[in-house]
Design a protein around this motif. Structure first.
Motif: not given
Length: 133
Positions: A88-112
């Motif tokens: 999480v500390l190394t993902i790209g800054v939003p808007g930069q070329a190395d930033a993720p931009f996919a639209l994914l269904r969140p895993d159940s672990l990605s929820k509280i």
């Protein structure tokens, strides 16, 4: 090269001014989360235990978007706390070329779930002072 410890990686979150959330008793929380709000998205980290952590980036286009119960994510990662913090500390800054931009269904672990979020103690990490010796 020396590897950073989990404590050092958590200190980096504080240095970068992430907000911390302690769910449950503040002295013995059942979950700890951290969130960094960008202009159009948020990076979220969930620490469930010594061997269990999740991180993800969630769009926040609307004011009522719930970063802890996302409908979509653009990136997600699940591993132990050390590797999840590194990710999480190394993902790209939003808007930069190395930033993720996919639209994914969140895993159940990605929820509280809402029932796990009370009581909550919120600490803006950038305002937390380092203890003096």
């Amino acid at each position: 090269m020396k590897s950073l410890s989990v404590d050092q990686l958590l200190e980096e979150l504080r240095r970068r001014r992430w907000t911390l959330y302690f769910f449950g008793d503040p002295k013995a929380p059942h979950l700890i989360a951290a969130m960094f709000q960008w202009e159009v998205c948020a990076d979220v980290l969930i620490l469930r235990g010594e061997e269990d952590a999740t991180a993800y980036r969630v769009p926040t286009f609307r004011e009522d978007d719930d970063v802890f119960l996302p409908g979509i994510v653009s990136w997600q990662y699940h591993s132990d706390p050390e590797w999840t913090l590194r990710a999480v500390l190394t993902i790209g800054v939003p808007g930069q070329a190395d930033a993720p931009f996919a639209l994914l269904r969140p895993d159940s672990l990605s929820k509280i779930p809402i029932e796990l979020r009370r009581p909550v103690t919120i600490r803006p990490a950038g305002l937390v002072q380092r203890p003096t010796l």
